[in-house]
Design a protein around this motif. Structure first.
Motif, PDB file in Angstrom:
ATOM      1  N   ASP A 332       7.566  27.470 -12.501  1.00  0.00           N
ATOM      2  CA  ASP A 332       6.994  26.130 -12.639  1.00  0.00           C
ATOM      3  C   ASP A 332       8.079  25.063 -12.540  1.00  0.00           C
ATOM      4  OD1 ASP A 332       4.315  26.884 -12.905  1.00  0.00           O
ATOM      5  OD2 ASP A 332       4.590  27.333 -15.034  1.00  0.00           O
ATOM      6  N   TYR A 333       8.985  25.271 -11.592  1.00  0.00           N
ATOM      7  CA  TYR A 333      10.080  24.323 -11.369  1.00  0.00           C
ATOM      8  C   TYR A 333       9.492  22.939 -11.045  1.00  0.00           C
ATOM      9  CZ  TYR A 333      14.106  22.175  -9.026  1.00  0.00           C
ATOM     10  OH  TYR A 333      15.109  21.341  -8.643  1.00  0.00           O
ATOM     11  N   ILE A 334      10.017  21.908 -11.701  1.00  0.00           N
ATOM     12  CA  ILE A 334       9.535  20.546 -11.468  1.00  0.00           C
ATOM     13  C   ILE A 334      10.199  20.027 -10.200  1.00  0.00           C
ATOM     14  CG2 ILE A 334       9.364  18.211 -12.390  1.00  0.00           C
ATOM     15  CD1 ILE A 334       9.345  19.372 -15.175  1.00  0.00           C
ATOM     16  N   ALA A 335       9.456  20.106  -9.093  1.00  0.00           N
ATOM     17  CA  ALA A 335       9.950  19.700  -7.785  1.00  0.00           C
ATOM     18  C   ALA A 335       9.259  18.402  -7.370  1.00  0.00           C
ATOM     19  CB  ALA A 335       9.690  20.800  -6.759  1.00  0.00           C
ATOM     20  N   ASN A 336       9.518  17.982  -6.142  1.00  0.00           N
ATOM     21  CA  ASN A 336       8.919  16.751  -5.617  1.00  0.00           C
ATOM     22  C   ASN A 336       7.967  17.055  -4.474  1.00  0.00           C
ATOM     23  OD1 ASN A 336      10.113  14.740  -7.262  1.00  0.00           O
ATOM     24  ND2 ASN A 336      12.028  14.912  -6.116  1.00  0.00           N
ATOM     25  N   ALA A 337       6.827  16.399  -4.504  1.00  0.00           N
ATOM     26  CA  ALA A 337       5.900  16.418  -3.370  1.00  0.00           C
ATOM     27  C   ALA A 337       6.041  15.083  -2.652  1.00  0.00           C
ATOM     28  CB  ALA A 337       4.466  16.621  -3.836  1.00  0.00           C
ATOM     29  N   THR A 338       6.295  15.149  -1.339  1.00  0.00           N
ATOM     30  CA  THR A 338       6.554  13.944  -0.550  1.00  0.00           C
ATOM     31  C   THR A 338       5.515  13.815   0.547  1.00  0.00           C
ATOM     32  OG1 THR A 338       8.928  14.178  -0.961  1.00  0.00           O
ATOM     33  CG2 THR A 338       8.275  12.728   0.821  1.00  0.00           C
ATOM     34  N   TYR A 339       5.001  12.603   0.704  1.00  0.00           N
ATOM     35  CA  TYR A 339       3.980  12.339   1.726  1.00  0.00           C
ATOM     36  C   TYR A 339       4.392  11.101   2.515  1.00  0.00           C
ATOM     37  CZ  TYR A 339      -0.480  11.039   3.852  1.00  0.00           C
ATOM     38  OH  TYR A 339      -1.463  10.692   4.743  1.00  0.00           O
ATOM     39  N   THR A 340       4.456  11.243   3.840  1.00  0.00           N
ATOM     40  CA  THR A 340       4.773  10.133   4.730  1.00  0.00           C
ATOM     41  C   THR A 340       3.636   9.967   5.735  1.00  0.00           C
ATOM     42  OG1 THR A 340       7.134  10.609   4.532  1.00  0.00           O
ATOM     43  CG2 THR A 340       6.468   9.195   6.348  1.00  0.00           C
ATOM     44  N   PRO A 341       2.838   8.916   5.637  1.00  0.00           N
ATOM     45  CA  PRO A 341       1.667   8.774   6.515  1.00  0.00           C
ATOM     46  C   PRO A 341       2.053   8.343   7.921  1.00  0.00           C
ATOM     47  CG  PRO A 341       1.864   6.851   5.116  1.00  0.00           C
ATOM     48  CD  PRO A 341       2.944   7.802   4.674  1.00  0.00           C
ATOM     49  N   THR A 342       1.261   8.763   8.886  1.00  0.00           N
ATOM     50  CA  THR A 342       1.458   8.337  10.274  1.00  0.00           C
ATOM     51  C   THR A 342       0.696   7.054  10.574  1.00  0.00           C
ATOM     52  OG1 THR A 342      -0.377   9.773  10.957  1.00  0.00           O
ATOM     53  CG2 THR A 342       1.860  10.691  11.089  1.00  0.00           C
ATOM     54  N   GLN A 343      -0.116   6.613   9.598  1.00  0.00           N
ATOM     55  CA  GLN A 343      -0.794   5.326   9.710  1.00  0.00           C
ATOM     56  C   GLN A 343      -1.032   4.804   8.297  1.00  0.00           C
ATOM     57  OE1 GLN A 343      -4.463   6.056  11.733  1.00  0.00           O
ATOM     58  NE2 GLN A 343      -5.330   7.319  10.126  1.00  0.00           N
ATOM     59  N   ASP A 344      -1.271   3.524   8.163  1.00  0.00           N
ATOM     60  CA  ASP A 344      -1.489   2.931   6.844  1.00  0.00           C
ATOM     61  C   ASP A 344      -2.592   3.688   6.114  1.00  0.00           C
ATOM     62  OD1 ASP A 344       0.369   1.191   7.753  1.00  0.00           O
ATOM     63  OD2 ASP A 344      -0.942  -0.567   7.830  1.00  0.00           O
ATOM     64  N   SER A 345      -2.308   4.078   4.855  1.00  0.00           N
ATOM     65  CA  SER A 345      -3.244   4.933   4.114  1.00  0.00           C
ATOM     66  C   SER A 345      -3.408   4.412   2.690  1.00  0.00           C
ATOM     67  CB  SER A 345      -2.730   6.384   4.084  1.00  0.00           C
ATOM     68  OG  SER A 345      -2.523   6.876   5.381  1.00  0.00           O
ATOM     69  N   ALA A 346      -4.654   4.461   2.202  1.00  0.00           N
ATOM     70  CA  ALA A 346      -4.935   4.111   0.814  1.00  0.00           C
ATOM     71  C   ALA A 346      -4.532   5.276  -0.082  1.00  0.00           C
ATOM     72  CB  ALA A 346      -6.414   3.786   0.640  1.00  0.00           C
ATOM     73  N   GLY A 348      -4.891   5.055  -3.676  1.00  0.00           N
ATOM     74  CA  GLY A 348      -5.506   4.899  -4.983  1.00  0.00           C
ATOM     75  C   GLY A 348      -4.949   3.702  -5.723  1.00  0.00           C
ATOM     76  N   HIS A 349      -5.662   3.314  -6.796  1.00  0.00           N
ATOM     77  CA  HIS A 349      -5.284   2.159  -7.608  1.00  0.00           C
ATOM     78  C   HIS A 349      -5.186   0.893  -6.755  1.00  0.00           C
ATOM     79  CE1 HIS A 349      -4.345   4.417 -11.318  1.00  0.00           C
ATOM     80  NE2 HIS A 349      -3.915   5.360 -10.488  1.00  0.00           N
ATOM     81  N   GLY A 350      -5.925   0.858  -5.643  1.00  0.00           N
ATOM     82  CA  GLY A 350      -5.918  -0.316  -4.792  1.00  0.00           C
ATOM     83  C   GLY A 350      -4.662  -0.501  -3.972  1.00  0.00           C
ATOM     84  N   LEU A 351      -3.858   0.530  -3.842  1.00  0.00           N
ATOM     85  CA  LEU A 351      -2.595   0.430  -3.113  1.00  0.00           C
ATOM     86  C   LEU A 351      -2.722   1.049  -1.727  1.00  0.00           C
ATOM     87  CD1 LEU A 351      -0.001   1.386  -5.875  1.00  0.00           C
ATOM     88  CD2 LEU A 351      -0.527  -0.893  -5.030  1.00  0.00           C
ATOM     89  N   THR A 352      -1.957   0.494  -0.786  1.00  0.00           N
ATOM     90  CA  THR A 352      -1.899   1.021   0.574  1.00  0.00           C
ATOM     91  C   THR A 352      -0.463   1.428   0.887  1.00  0.00           C
ATOM     92  OG1 THR A 352      -3.742  -0.359   1.313  1.00  0.00           O
ATOM     93  CG2 THR A 352      -2.282   0.529   3.010  1.00  0.00           C
ATOM     94  N   LEU A 353      -0.308   2.640   1.365  1.00  0.00           N
ATOM     95  CA  LEU A 353       1.001   3.134   1.767  1.00  0.00           C
ATOM     96  C   LEU A 353       1.153   2.896   3.257  1.00  0.00           C
ATOM     97  CD1 LEU A 353       3.469   4.661   0.546  1.00  0.00           C
ATOM     98  CD2 LEU A 353       2.450   6.762   1.440  1.00  0.00           C
ATOM     99  N   LEU A 354       2.103   2.027   3.615  1.00  0.00           N
ATOM    100  CA  LEU A 354       2.274   1.662   5.013  1.00  0.00           C
ATOM    101  C   LEU A 354       2.805   2.833   5.829  1.00  0.00           C
ATOM    102  CD1 LEU A 354       3.866  -1.913   4.697  1.00  0.00           C
ATOM    103  CD2 LEU A 354       1.465  -1.300   5.029  1.00  0.00           C
ATOM    104  N   ARG A 355       2.506   2.792   7.092  1.00  0.00           N
ATOM    105  CA  ARG A 355       2.986   3.796   8.038  1.00  0.00           C
ATOM    106  C   ARG A 355       4.516   3.857   7.995  1.00  0.00           C
ATOM    107  NH1 ARG A 355       3.631   3.127  14.165  1.00  0.00           N
ATOM    108  NH2 ARG A 355       3.510   5.227  15.045  1.00  0.00           N
ATOM    109  N   GLY A 356       5.045   5.075   7.792  1.00  0.00           N
ATOM    110  CA  GLY A 356       6.490   5.235   7.715  1.00  0.00           C
ATOM    111  C   GLY A 356       7.043   5.126   6.309  1.00  0.00           C
ATOM    112  N   TYR A 357       6.233   4.621   5.349  1.00  0.00           N
ATOM    113  CA  TYR A 357       6.675   4.597   3.965  1.00  0.00           C
ATOM    114  C   TYR A 357       6.556   6.002   3.379  1.00  0.00           C
ATOM    115  CZ  TYR A 357       7.212  -0.461   3.413  1.00  0.00           C
ATOM    116  OH  TYR A 357       7.652  -1.741   3.500  1.00  0.00           O
ATOM    117  N   GLN A 358       7.046   6.184   2.154  1.00  0.00           N
ATOM    118  CA  GLN A 358       7.087   7.523   1.568  1.00  0.00           C
ATOM    119  C   GLN A 358       6.584   7.498   0.124  1.00  0.00           C
ATOM    120  OE1 GLN A 358      10.446  10.421   2.359  1.00  0.00           O
ATOM    121  NE2 GLN A 358      10.914   9.918   0.244  1.00  0.00           N
TER     122      GLN A 358
END
Length: 581
Positions: A332-346, A348-358
């Protein structure tokens, strides 16, 4: 691929107060109290410019941010230890109480321009935001230990260790209200109130048998932990978890001969997630365009460590051989999950993750492994009146992670070798020559672009000359080389420091020294960081050539003495060392 250029100015003020009270009540009782108090204040300004690319050339997003922060805090820690020895030799009881509290408050102002490059054209957004953060917590732990002798060489120990930890985090975010010219628009998507309580009950028993030459010890602890957390904003949520852990430990120490000995050690332990890791809130302020989120479903991390040490010493010949091996794994090693969208993505909490952001959040994964070995062999070389020390080792690390919902494994293999020749000629002539090299291989099963081989080396020579009337000269020359890094980061440079001066006054207690740091104006700072999801090369601006005039007066000497090799060694701590040396 991400490129980032940042310029930061910061001012830190720290005040620390420490005290130690050791009271030997009588021959059987002793009391020890160690309190310490510290205050901190930090003011920082950061200008940060980033750009994100797909396939190394397609620009997908960029940002320019100015951040100003002011934070203050205090920490109070105290340790109280009482020990009592009974009339029977080896029978003891001790009580150890540890308390700590911490408070950290501050605010951060962010002004930024974010730009996303879509197929339909550029999209710009401007951010003006104030974030207030208030964190505080306190911890109390007690350890009761009782030892009882068993036979002539045995000892039984029983211990009980309860602990209590309470942490609170309050984050409020406000957008700038143009109509009112102040930060008054509450931003609930980046705000939260969180409270976490962690309790443990740890008890165990261990048995030790032997003496200082040959000894074996085995033990086991049982730990019951409860973790309760409550989130009051923006959503009401609670987490209540309990953990049961068996934590064994063992140690073996053997004297194999008059010249060699072996030590083996094993221990299991757990790490609980921090309050910020459990907090279900998004942090888009600290390090844009990297958004960080918490995970209220995190479990404890279960660690196991095995270490061995073999030592061989031949005093007659002046030789020494030491071999160390460390093996560590985790469930149960505490690691990181990373997501980088190829297009602007919602997200949650009303936030949008811009394309290329992480977006990065902690998760529990199995597969972590770390293996380290280090060997050293020292032998005198009489013909040059010197000692030579040769060393080497291998490090292998497996870091699990999640990359765009696919489990990744980053594997790093490092070989290191080195040698040091230190003179033993006289108290007036002293030199040291050294060399170290690191060969590194990185492989990632998901991102082949991370696979790389890189190399670094440091070679140096130091010389000290001291005359009988107190004049001295010191020289420190090092060469550093990096290859296999990102284009533009491979460097080969020299760092040269020299100094000279005079020892004077009675018994040469006074010393006046002039030092030139970085004579060639080539000093640099380059670091590579390998994680489960990315490889990062950083080049930082560092101070280059400067001059320093130093006067030193030695207030205390033992006997008459003659300035010897050690008196000339002060330069080893005062001279600027190359990064990583």
């Amino acid at each position: 691929n991400n490129t980032e250029v940042s310029n930061q100015n910061s001012t830190n003020n720290n005040h620390r107060f420490n005290m130690r009270f050791d009271y030997k009540i009588d021959s059987a009782n002793e009391l020890l109290i160690i309190p310490n108090l510290s205050f901190q204040n930090n003011q920082a300004s950061l200008l940060d410019s980033t750009a994100s690319y797909f396939h190394a050339s397609q620009l997908v997003s960029s940002s320019n941010n100015a951040t100003h922060s002011n934070r203050s805090g205090n920490n109070l820690n105290n340790t109280i230890l009482f020990r009592h020895s009974f009339h029977k030799r080896g029978r003891t009881i001790s009580v150890n109480v540890n308390t700590s509290s911490n408070v950290n408050d501050g605010n951060t102002y962010l002004t930024g321009i974010n730009r996303s490059y879509q197929a339909t054209g550029e999209q710009d957004s401007t951010t003006q935001q104030l974030t207030d953060q208030h964190n505080k917590g306190y911890q109390v732990s007690t350890n009761f230990a009782y030892t009882e002798p068993i036979g002539k060489k045995g000892q039984l120990q029983v211990n009980y260790n309860p602990s209590y930890s309470n942490s609170k985090a309050d984050q409020e975010s406000y957008k700038f209200n143009t109509a009112e010219s102040k930060y008054s628009l509450f931003n609930d998507s980046l705000s939260s109130k969180f409270n976490s309580i962690y309790k443990t009950q740890n008890g165990g028993i261990s048995f030790r048998r032997g003496d200082r030459n040959n000894m074996v010890a085995v033990g086991v602890n049982y730990q019951f932990s409860t973790l309760s957390s409550n989130q009051f904003f923006p959503l009401t949520a609670s987490v209540n978890k309990s953990f049961n852990n068996i934590l064994p430990n063992a140690m073996l120490r053997l004297k194999l001969s008059a010249k060699s000995n072996l030590r083996v050690f094993y221990r299991a332990s757990v790490n609980q997630p921090s309050v910020t890791q459990l907090q279900d809130v998004y942090d888009a302020v600290s390090n844009p365009p990297n958004v960080i989120a918490g995970n209220p479903d995190l479990k404890q991390q279960y660690n196991q460590l095995l270490s061995t040490r073999y030592t061989y010493t031949n005093a007659a010949k002046g030789t020494l051989f030491v071999a160390n091996i460390f093996l560590q794994g985790a469930n149960d090693y505490i690691a990181n999950a990373t997501y980088t969208p190829t297009q602007d993505s919602a997200i949650g909490h009303g936030l949008t993750l811009l394309r290329g952001y992480q977006l990065t959040k902690p998760v529990n994964l199995d597969g972590y492994l770390s293996l380290r070995s280090f060997l050293t062999f020292a032998v005198p070389v009489k013909i040059i009146k010197s000692n030579i020390n040769m060393n080497g080792g291998i490090t292998y690390t497996k870091l699990p992670g999640l990359l765009n919902n696919l489990q990744s494994m980053s594997k790093t293999l490092t070989y290191n070798v080195g040698a040091v020749i230190g003179s033993n000629i006289s108290q007036y002539v002293d030199f040291t020559a050294s060399y170290s090299a690191n060969f590194n291989t990185v492989k990632n099963n998901i991102q082949n672009t991370q696979n790389s081989n890189y190399f670094s080396q440091i070679a140096g020579v130091q010389l000290m000359l001291l005359s009988k009337n107190g004049w001295f000269f010191q020289n420190d020359l090092n060469n550093q080389l990096y290859s296999g890094l990102t284009a533009g980061y491979n460097q080969n440079y020299w760092l040269w420091n020299i100094s000279g001066g005079k020892k004077f006054l009675k018994n040469q207690k006074g010393e006046l020294k002039l030092t030139v740091f970085d004579l060639l104006k080539q000093n640099q700072s380059i670091t590579r960081t390998v994680t489960e999801s990315y490889v990062q090369d950083v080049q930082s601006q560092v101070l280059r050539q400067y001059f320093m005039l130093t006067f030193t007066y030695n207030l205390r000497t033992f006997g008459k003495g003659t300035p010897g090799r050690n008196s000339g060694r002060s330069w080893n701590g005062g001279m600027m060392r190359p990064p990583g040396d």
